[in-house]
Design a protein around this motif. Structure first.
Motif, PDB file in Angstrom:
ATOM      1  N   SER A  36      28.584  26.058  27.867  1.00 35.19           N
ATOM      2  CA  SER A  36      28.704  25.610  26.486  1.00 35.19           C
ATOM      3  C   SER A  36      29.913  24.691  26.363  1.00 35.19           C
ATOM      4  O   SER A  36      30.750  24.599  27.272  1.00 35.19           O
ATOM      5  CB  SER A  36      28.863  26.817  25.553  1.00 35.19           C
ATOM      6  OG  SER A  36      30.082  27.503  25.836  1.00 35.19           O
ATOM      7  N   ARG A  37      30.021  24.017  25.216  1.00 41.04           N
ATOM      8  CA  ARG A  37      31.140  23.085  25.028  1.00 41.04           C
ATOM      9  C   ARG A  37      32.474  23.833  25.044  1.00 41.04           C
ATOM     10  O   ARG A  37      33.465  23.331  25.559  1.00 41.04           O
ATOM     11  CB  ARG A  37      30.976  22.321  23.718  1.00 41.04           C
ATOM     12  CG  ARG A  37      29.743  21.434  23.669  1.00 41.04           C
ATOM     13  CD  ARG A  37      29.869  20.369  22.601  1.00 41.04           C
ATOM     14  NE  ARG A  37      30.801  19.319  22.988  1.00 41.04           N
ATOM     15  CZ  ARG A  37      31.041  18.235  22.268  1.00 41.04           C
ATOM     16  NH1 ARG A  37      30.415  18.077  21.111  1.00 41.04           N
ATOM     17  NH2 ARG A  37      31.899  17.333  22.668  1.00 41.04           N
TER      18      ARG A  37
ATOM     19  N   PHE B 162      35.407  23.373  27.727  1.00 43.95           N
ATOM     20  CA  PHE B 162      36.769  23.094  27.278  1.00 43.95           C
ATOM     21  C   PHE B 162      37.751  24.078  27.912  1.00 43.95           C
ATOM     22  O   PHE B 162      38.822  23.671  28.394  1.00 43.95           O
ATOM     23  CB  PHE B 162      36.835  23.186  25.755  1.00 43.95           C
ATOM     24  CG  PHE B 162      38.227  23.145  25.199  1.00 43.95           C
ATOM     25  CD1 PHE B 162      38.908  21.941  25.108  1.00 43.95           C
ATOM     26  CD2 PHE B 162      38.853  24.306  24.770  1.00 43.95           C
ATOM     27  CE1 PHE B 162      40.203  21.897  24.600  1.00 43.95           C
ATOM     28  CE2 PHE B 162      40.139  24.263  24.261  1.00 43.95           C
ATOM     29  CZ  PHE B 162      40.819  23.064  24.179  1.00 43.95           C
TER      30      PHE B 162
ATOM     31  N   ALA C 149      28.440  20.844  31.404  1.00 44.42           N
ATOM     32  CA  ALA C 149      27.363  21.079  30.444  1.00 44.42           C
ATOM     33  C   ALA C 149      26.002  21.067  31.126  1.00 44.42           C
ATOM     34  O   ALA C 149      25.118  21.855  30.774  1.00 44.42           O
ATOM     35  CB  ALA C 149      27.412  20.024  29.336  1.00 44.42           C
TER      36      ALA C 149
ATOM     37  N   ARG D 117      37.621  13.671  21.216  1.00 48.90           N
ATOM     38  CA  ARG D 117      36.305  13.872  21.810  1.00 48.90           C
ATOM     39  C   ARG D 117      35.154  13.819  20.815  1.00 48.90           C
ATOM     40  O   ARG D 117      33.994  13.799  21.227  1.00 48.90           O
ATOM     41  CB  ARG D 117      36.265  15.227  22.525  1.00 48.90           C
ATOM     42  CG  ARG D 117      37.052  15.260  23.830  1.00 48.90           C
ATOM     43  CD  ARG D 117      36.301  14.501  24.911  1.00 48.90           C
ATOM     44  NE  ARG D 117      36.844  14.749  26.225  1.00 48.90           N
ATOM     45  CZ  ARG D 117      37.726  13.975  26.828  1.00 48.90           C
ATOM     46  NH1 ARG D 117      38.169  12.888  26.189  1.00 48.90           N
ATOM     47  NH2 ARG D 117      38.164  14.248  28.029  1.00 48.90           N
ATOM     48  N   THR D 118      35.434  13.820  19.524  1.00 48.33           N
ATOM     49  CA  THR D 118      34.360  13.803  18.539  1.00 48.33           C
ATOM     50  C   THR D 118      34.511  12.596  17.631  1.00 48.33           C
ATOM     51  O   THR D 118      35.594  12.048  17.463  1.00 48.33           O
ATOM     52  CB  THR D 118      34.365  15.091  17.683  1.00 48.33           C
ATOM     53  OG1 THR D 118      35.603  15.184  16.970  1.00 48.33           O
ATOM     54  CG2 THR D 118      34.200  16.318  18.562  1.00 48.33           C
TER      55      THR D 118
ATOM     56  N   GLU E  24      33.423  17.296  31.909  1.00 48.02           N
ATOM     57  CA  GLU E  24      32.865  18.164  30.883  1.00 48.02           C
ATOM     58  C   GLU E  24      31.344  18.020  30.840  1.00 48.02           C
ATOM     59  O   GLU E  24      30.618  19.015  30.667  1.00 48.02           O
ATOM     60  CB  GLU E  24      33.457  17.822  29.525  1.00 48.02           C
ATOM     61  CG  GLU E  24      34.964  17.993  29.445  1.00 48.02           C
ATOM     62  CD  GLU E  24      35.514  17.535  28.112  1.00 48.02           C
ATOM     63  OE1 GLU E  24      34.810  17.660  27.092  1.00 48.02           O
ATOM     64  OE2 GLU E  24      36.655  17.043  28.085  1.00 48.02           O
ATOM     65  N   GLU E  25      30.848  16.796  31.003  1.00 48.28           N
ATOM     66  CA  GLU E  25      29.406  16.580  31.003  1.00 48.28           C
ATOM     67  C   GLU E  25      28.751  17.267  32.191  1.00 48.28           C
ATOM     68  O   GLU E  25      27.653  17.836  32.066  1.00 48.28           O
ATOM     69  CB  GLU E  25      29.115  15.081  31.023  1.00 48.28           C
ATOM     70  CG  GLU E  25      29.614  14.348  29.785  1.00 48.28           C
ATOM     71  CD  GLU E  25      29.510  12.834  29.931  1.00 48.28           C
ATOM     72  OE1 GLU E  25      29.042  12.381  30.997  1.00 48.28           O
ATOM     73  OE2 GLU E  25      29.900  12.117  28.989  1.00 48.28           O
TER      74      GLU E  25
END
Length: 276
Positions: free
Chosen positions: A186-187, A191, A181, A92-93, A177-178
């Motif tokens: 929060s992330r 998660f 958000a 994811r990053t 997830e978006e």
């Protein structure tokens, strides 16, 4: 005069490509199957079935089995706590050197386990890069202990979990997830509340694979933790020791590990061994 055709078009049965098996493919395929099945069949044929209950109820076997189950479960727990976040970072990053990190994560998959054990000794041994400070500051010594067994098994098993979870994360839709958000989560909350339930099957499959790999680990364990009955002697180590003195006992212990492997495959069958 024939009328217009009605009804659905005829469905292809898929048999046109299966008229026959080419002999150059059939023979190697059958030989490969025999090569894989014959050793397992020999293990079943040569098993001492008449004395198997007595051998499997001995104190030595139960010690090794209990230690194997406890250490494999602990190694899987360590893999879950550390491996799932690592898999999320890889999937994811985007950060510099991500490809190199992924290569390092997968290295234990191809690294000979005994080399992994030597590397663990050099890193976490009494005079190791980190082990000397653990011993001096906290009095913690990992080699040749039950904790050392867990460390060795986690080292070789964690990549299986990371790869499985990373693949599941890449297949999962990040828009969930978006959306979380945009609602103010929060992330980490996204998660925990969205991503984890979404990838739970992949985590479960990776955990089962990691547990099975930890249960069957031999090279790194005997190099880093030794082979001391009741303390570091797991089932694979007990098989190796019994093979030198009592082959029938080694066969009996091997049957236990074979049964566990079959159970793992049966548990993963619906996920990986069925067609779409």
């Amino acid at each position: 005069m024939a009328g217009p055709r009605t009804g659905r078009p005829r469905r292809l049965t898929g048999t046109r490509g299966r008229r026959g098996v080419p002999l150059p493919l059939l023979l190697p395929g059958v030989l490969a199957l025999a090569f894989l099945v014959l050793p397992l069949l020999a293990l079943l044929l040569r098993a001492p079935w008449h004395s198997l209950p007595d051998r499997l109820t001995s104190a030595e076997v139960w010690q090794a089995l209990q230690l194997s189950l406890v250490s494999a479960t602990a190694a899987t727990a360590v893999s879950l706590v550390l491996g799932v976040p690592l898999a999320w970072l890889l999937a994811r990053t985007d950060f510099p050197g991500r490809g190199l990190v992924r290569a390092v994560v997968t290295l234990p998959l191809v690294l000979p386990p005994v080399v992994g054990g030597v590397a663990l000794l050099l890193a976490l041994g009494r005079n190791g890069v980190v082990g000397r400070w653990l011993d001096a500051w906290f009095g913690i010594t990992l080699p040749f202990t039950t904790t050392g067994v867990v460390v060795a098994e986690a080292f070789v098993a964690m990549p299986f979990l990371v790869i499985s979870v990373e693949g599941t994360l890449r297949a999962a839709d990040p828009r969930f997830e978006e959306a979380a958000a945009t609602l103010g989560a929060s992330r980490f909350t996204a998660f925990r509340r969205v991503t984890l339930p979404l990838i739970a099957p992949g985590i479960a499959a990776g955990a089962v694979l990691a547990w099975a790999r930890a249960l069957g680990e031999f090279g790194a364990t005997i190099t880093f933790a030794g082979n001391f009955p009741g303390r570091t002697q797991t089932m694979p180590l007990a098989v190796y020791l019994a093979l030198q003195n009592d082959p029938e006992a080694a066969i009996s212990l091997s049957l236990v590990l074979l049964a566990v492997s079959v159970a793992v495959l049966a548990g993963l069958r619906d996920r990986w061994m069925t067609g779409a």
